[in-house]
Design a protein around this motif. Structure first.
Motif, short mmCIF file in Angstrom:
data_model
loop_
_atom_site.label_atom_id
_atom_site.label_comp_id
_atom_site.label_asym_id
_atom_site.label_seq_id
_atom_site.Cartn_x
_atom_site.Cartn_y
_atom_site.Cartn_z
N MET A 1 0.81 -1.19 0.00
CA MET A 1 0.00 0.00 0.00
C MET A 1 0.86 1.27 0.00
SD MET A 1 -2.96 0.93 2.64
CE MET A 1 -3.16 2.55 3.21
N LEU A 2 1.93 1.30 0.81
CA LEU A 2 2.76 2.51 0.89
C LEU A 2 4.04 2.40 0.07
CD1 LEU A 2 2.41 3.27 4.69
CD2 LEU A 2 1.12 4.24 2.79
N LYS A 3 4.20 1.30 -0.62
CA LYS A 3 5.43 1.05 -1.37
C LYS A 3 5.79 2.19 -2.31
CE LYS A 3 7.50 -2.29 -4.50
NZ LYS A 3 7.32 -3.55 -5.19
N ASN A 4 4.85 2.79 -2.95
CA ASN A 4 5.12 3.84 -3.92
C ASN A 4 4.89 5.25 -3.36
OD1 ASN A 4 5.82 2.03 -5.99
ND2 ASN A 4 3.66 1.61 -6.35
N SER A 5 4.68 5.35 -2.07
CA SER A 5 4.48 6.65 -1.43
C SER A 5 5.79 7.42 -1.42
CB SER A 5 3.99 6.44 0.01
OG SER A 5 3.92 7.68 0.67
N LYS A 6 5.72 8.71 -1.65
CA LYS A 6 6.91 9.58 -1.55
C LYS A 6 7.05 10.01 -0.10
CE LYS A 6 9.24 13.52 -3.47
NZ LYS A 6 9.17 14.73 -4.26
N ALA A 7 7.59 9.12 0.71
CA ALA A 7 7.73 9.35 2.15
C ALA A 7 8.75 10.47 2.41
CB ALA A 7 8.17 8.07 2.85
N PHE A 8 8.61 11.12 3.55
CA PHE A 8 9.56 12.13 3.98
C PHE A 8 9.67 12.08 5.49
CE2 PHE A 8 5.42 14.10 3.96
CZ PHE A 8 5.38 14.82 5.13
N SER A 9 10.72 12.64 6.00
CA SER A 9 10.97 12.67 7.43
C SER A 9 10.69 14.08 7.95
CB SER A 9 12.43 12.30 7.71
OG SER A 9 12.69 12.32 9.08
N SER A 10 10.45 14.18 9.26
CA SER A 10 10.24 15.49 9.87
C SER A 10 10.71 15.47 11.31
CB SER A 10 8.76 15.89 9.80
OG SER A 10 7.99 15.02 10.59
N PHE A 11 11.05 16.66 11.79
CA PHE A 11 11.37 16.83 13.21
C PHE A 11 11.12 18.29 13.57
CE2 PHE A 11 15.34 16.80 10.76
CZ PHE A 11 15.93 18.00 11.09
N SER A 12 11.12 18.58 14.85
CA SER A 12 10.73 19.91 15.31
C SER A 12 11.92 20.78 15.71
CB SER A 12 9.77 19.78 16.49
OG SER A 12 10.42 19.24 17.62
N ALA A 13 11.62 22.06 15.85
CA ALA A 13 12.57 23.06 16.34
C ALA A 13 11.76 24.14 17.05
CB ALA A 13 13.36 23.66 15.20
N ALA A 14 12.39 24.84 17.97
CA ALA A 14 11.71 25.90 18.71
C ALA A 14 11.85 27.26 18.02
CB ALA A 14 12.25 25.98 20.13
N ASP A 15 12.82 27.40 17.11
CA ASP A 15 13.10 28.67 16.45
C ASP A 15 13.38 28.41 14.97
OD1 ASP A 15 14.33 31.00 15.42
OD2 ASP A 15 15.16 31.53 17.37
N LEU A 16 12.35 28.56 14.13
CA LEU A 16 12.52 28.25 12.71
C LEU A 16 13.47 29.20 11.97
CD1 LEU A 16 9.02 26.96 11.59
CD2 LEU A 16 11.07 25.66 12.17
N PRO A 17 13.47 30.50 12.24
CA PRO A 17 14.45 31.35 11.55
C PRO A 17 15.91 30.94 11.85
CG PRO A 17 12.70 32.71 12.44
CD PRO A 17 12.49 31.31 12.99
N LYS A 18 16.18 30.59 13.08
CA LYS A 18 17.52 30.14 13.45
C LYS A 18 17.85 28.81 12.75
CE LYS A 18 19.15 30.93 17.61
NZ LYS A 18 19.40 30.85 19.07
N SER A 19 16.87 27.92 12.68
CA SER A 19 17.06 26.65 11.99
C SER A 19 17.29 26.88 10.50
CB SER A 19 15.86 25.73 12.20
OG SER A 19 15.79 25.31 13.53
N LYS A 20 16.51 27.77 9.90
CA LYS A 20 16.66 28.06 8.48
C LYS A 20 18.07 28.59 8.19
CE LYS A 20 14.74 30.63 4.60
NZ LYS A 20 13.76 31.64 4.17
N ASP A 21 18.54 29.52 8.99
CA ASP A 21 19.89 30.05 8.80
C ASP A 21 20.94 28.95 8.89
OD1 ASP A 21 18.86 32.60 8.52
OD2 ASP A 21 19.39 33.24 10.55
N PHE A 22 20.81 28.05 9.86
CA PHE A 22 21.78 26.98 10.05
C PHE A 22 21.79 26.02 8.86
CE2 PHE A 22 22.78 22.66 11.57
CZ PHE A 22 24.06 22.87 12.04
N TYR A 23 20.63 25.52 8.51
CA TYR A 23 20.56 24.52 7.44
C TYR A 23 20.91 25.12 6.08
CZ TYR A 23 18.79 20.97 10.56
OH TYR A 23 18.68 20.05 11.58
N GLN A 24 20.57 26.38 5.86
CA GLN A 24 20.84 27.02 4.58
C GLN A 24 22.25 27.59 4.51
OE1 GLN A 24 17.68 29.31 2.35
NE2 GLN A 24 18.87 30.99 3.21
N ASP A 25 22.64 28.38 5.52
CA ASP A 25 23.92 29.10 5.46
C ASP A 25 25.11 28.28 5.94
OD1 ASP A 25 22.39 31.21 4.52
OD2 ASP A 25 22.26 32.18 6.49
N VAL A 26 24.93 27.49 6.98
CA VAL A 26 26.04 26.70 7.51
C VAL A 26 26.18 25.38 6.75
CG1 VAL A 26 26.97 25.53 9.55
CG2 VAL A 26 25.87 27.77 9.79
#
Length: 127
Positions: A1-26
């Protein structure tokens, strides 16, 4: 049933702008902020990871995202030059001065944390 699903992972953060800067810039990743205010990381090979806001965020106590690299020393040096601190372990898992675990039968691996405290790693397969 899920074999062809485009699965993705997720996790949380308390400060998205700080996370965005880290993942994008660093880390140099391709980040998109969705209309819902969620960060979408577009990974090489077509994978996707979602980071969502959680005000009462508690960092994951396990590795949430692994980055295979061709040369772990070069990758570690580049991240260190951008201010990343690698975890140091001295128990069952032991790391060197850079934070790289070079023992065991598995890959060479080094762990570090994002601004929300979630654990990430770089790893190099050993031939």
């Amino acid at each position: 049933m899920l074999k062809n699903s485009k699965a993705f992972s997720s996790f949380s953060a308390a400060d998205l702008p700080k996370s965005k800067d880290f993942y994008q810039d660093v880390l140099g990743l391709d980040i998109e902020e969705t209309e819902m205010g969620i960060l979408s990381i577009h990974l090489s090979g077509g994978g996707e990871v979602i980071i969502y806001l959680k005000p009462d965020h508690v960092p994951a106590a396990f590795t949430v995202l692994n980055f295979p690299v061709e040369d772990i020393d070069q990758a570690a040096d580049e991240l260190i030059s951008k201010g990343v601190d690698f975890e140091q372990y001295t128990g069952e898992i032991q790391t060197d001065e850079k934070g790289i675990c070079r023992t065991g039968d598995g890959p060479l691996i080094a762990w570090f944390r994002d601004p929300a405290g979630n654990i990430l790693s770089i790893l190099q397969e050993v031939e």
